[in-house]
Design an enzyme around this catalytic site. Structure first.
Site, mmCIF file in Angstrom:
data_model
loop_
_atom_site.group_PDB
_atom_site.id
_atom_site.type_symbol
_atom_site.label_atom_id
_atom_site.label_comp_id
_atom_site.label_asym_id
_atom_site.label_seq_id
_atom_site.Cartn_x
_atom_site.Cartn_y
_atom_site.Cartn_z
ATOM 1 N N HIS A 88 -23.704 37.917 44.918
ATOM 2 C CA HIS A 88 -24.710 38.452 44.000
ATOM 3 C C HIS A 88 -25.863 37.479 43.844
ATOM 4 C CE1 HIS A 88 -22.781 35.758 40.983
ATOM 5 N NE2 HIS A 88 -21.682 36.103 41.635
ATOM 6 N N GLU A 97 -16.610 30.228 47.702
ATOM 7 C CA GLU A 97 -17.925 30.596 47.180
ATOM 8 C C GLU A 97 -18.798 29.376 46.935
ATOM 9 O OE1 GLU A 97 -19.743 33.261 43.470
ATOM 10 O OE2 GLU A 97 -17.701 32.474 43.371
ATOM 11 N N ASP A 147 -22.167 28.979 40.470
ATOM 12 C CA ASP A 147 -20.971 29.820 40.609
ATOM 13 C C ASP A 147 -20.294 29.390 41.899
ATOM 14 O OD1 ASP A 147 -19.082 31.830 40.742
ATOM 15 O OD2 ASP A 147 -20.495 33.491 40.641
ATOM 16 N N GLU A 179 -19.753 34.864 48.467
ATOM 17 C CA GLU A 179 -18.316 34.685 48.212
ATOM 18 C C GLU A 179 -17.460 35.620 49.066
ATOM 19 O OE1 GLU A 179 -17.144 35.787 44.189
ATOM 20 O OE2 GLU A 179 -19.160 36.543 43.812
ATOM 21 N N ASP A 226 -12.176 29.916 40.404
ATOM 22 C CA ASP A 226 -13.556 30.399 40.394
ATOM 23 C C ASP A 226 -14.194 29.966 39.079
ATOM 24 O OD1 ASP A 226 -15.915 31.773 40.748
ATOM 25 O OD2 ASP A 226 -15.000 33.756 40.942
ATOM 26 N N HIS A 232 -25.177 38.192 37.291
ATOM 27 C CA HIS A 232 -25.264 39.225 38.330
ATOM 28 C C HIS A 232 -26.623 39.899 38.174
ATOM 29 C CE1 HIS A 232 -21.034 39.173 39.798
ATOM 30 N NE2 HIS A 232 -20.846 38.600 38.619
#
Length: 325
Positions: free
Chosen positions: A184, A310, A92, A217, A81, A192
């Site tokens: 998020h 993700e 992300d 994700e 990640d 976030h």
């Protein structure tokens, strides 16, 4: 703004693909992390968070501490990640890998057991072919859940719609979504940004709008679908400059507020000359004063194997733009 989100996405996607090819049994987790973070920084981008390398039942928030000896073993299910930021605009992304290669003895040059906080089994496990096949299935459940969510993303889709697709996809494969972890929203300098995107139908009628930037994700598990906090934490976020008395704590907080204000960080990212003992001692008052926030390492509470997939996505009127493909 759009161009910078897309640039950050391209950087993260390229490095993610390189990391997937690089990971092998016998490799130290910290060496993979150093490679990933180094490749991102080489481009002139920053890190939107410390690279997370979560092994087997560890679901999230593991990154190597200083002097980490954690090694990968054949059959491990590893969540990679990572994220990049360009002028604060964030990507992300995550991919799950089933590790291949020959194992090594988890001992140092003197024959002493390695210190491996990233492995709950200390590298001693023997993984059957049947278990490895299960791990591939868990990975596929997570991957397919993300693909199915992407197929419905557009202006007006609700958070409940997204959670329903994730849950139905993963349960149809015989596994469970992790409902204690979520996607998020993203904003400049804010990883976030307030909106949580569930991995189960939570009843939310909130609609995504054109122009929203989100990280989706899905986490799939062969265990309970619930996580529990481990006693360790290696990732922190700056909160504010609360008064602290200890000189070393003041120095540490000053460094963090200057260099790590907007994005989560690990000890290895903090610009200080402190050794491990000094750092730990200086850190405690910052945690107690809530000047910084610790992100606990999370694991499946039944020891199930966990997969994560993700992408960072920009919502459009009739679809979406995936920046991290």
């Amino acid at each position: 703004m759009l161009e910078k989100y897309e640039e950050a996405g391209k950087i993260a996607a390229k490095v993610r693909k390189q990391a997937v090819k690089k990971i092998t049994a016998g490799m130290k987790a910290v060496d993979l992390i150093d490679f990933i973070e180094g490749e991102i920084l080489k481009t002139g981008a920053g890190l939107s968070f410390p690279c997370n390398i979560s092994i087997n039942e560890i679901a999230a928030h593991y990154t190597s501490p200083i002097n980490d000896d954690t090694i990968f073993c054949n059959g491990d299910i590893v969540k990679i990640d990572l994220g990049a930021e360009v002028d604060g605009y964030i990507s992300d992304t995550a991919e799950t890998v089933i590790v291949e290669g020959d194992n090594i003895d988890p001992v140092d040059e003197d024959g002493n057991p390695l210190q491996m906080p990233g492995r709950l089994d200390d590298g001693k496990q023997e993984v059957s072919q049947e278990e490895i096949e299960l791990r591939y299935e868990v990975r596929e459940a997570s991957k397919e859940a993300l693909e199915n969510v992407i197929s419905i993303l557009r202006d007006g889709v609700t958070l409940n719609d997204i959670g329903k697709v994730v849950q139905e996809t993963i349960t149809s494969k015989g596994y469970k979504p992790i409902i204690t972890l979520a996607g998020h929203s993203l904003e400049q300098n804010n990883l976030h940004a307030g909106m949580s995107i569930p991995n189960y139908p939570d009843g939310s009628t909130h609609e995504l709008k054109e122009g929203d930037h989100v990280a989706i994700e899905p986490f799939a598990s062969s265990g309970s679908g619930m996580t529990t906090d481990m006693p360790a934490y290696y990732i922190f976020s700056y909160m504010n400059n609360k008064p602290v008395r200890q000189p070393q704590s003041k120095m540490l907080l000053k460094s963090i507020s200057k260099h790590n204000r907007y994005f989560p960080f690990a000890q290895r990212h903090v610009k200080t000359s402190m050794d491990d003992h000094q750092f730990t001692r200086a850190l405690r008052p910052l945690l107690m004063s809530q000047s910084i926030y610790p992100h606990a390492v999370l694991k499946d509470n039944q020891g199930g194997m966990v997969a994560q997939t993700e992408h960072t996505i920009i919502i459009e009127k009739e679809g979406c733009n995936i920046t991290t493909l």
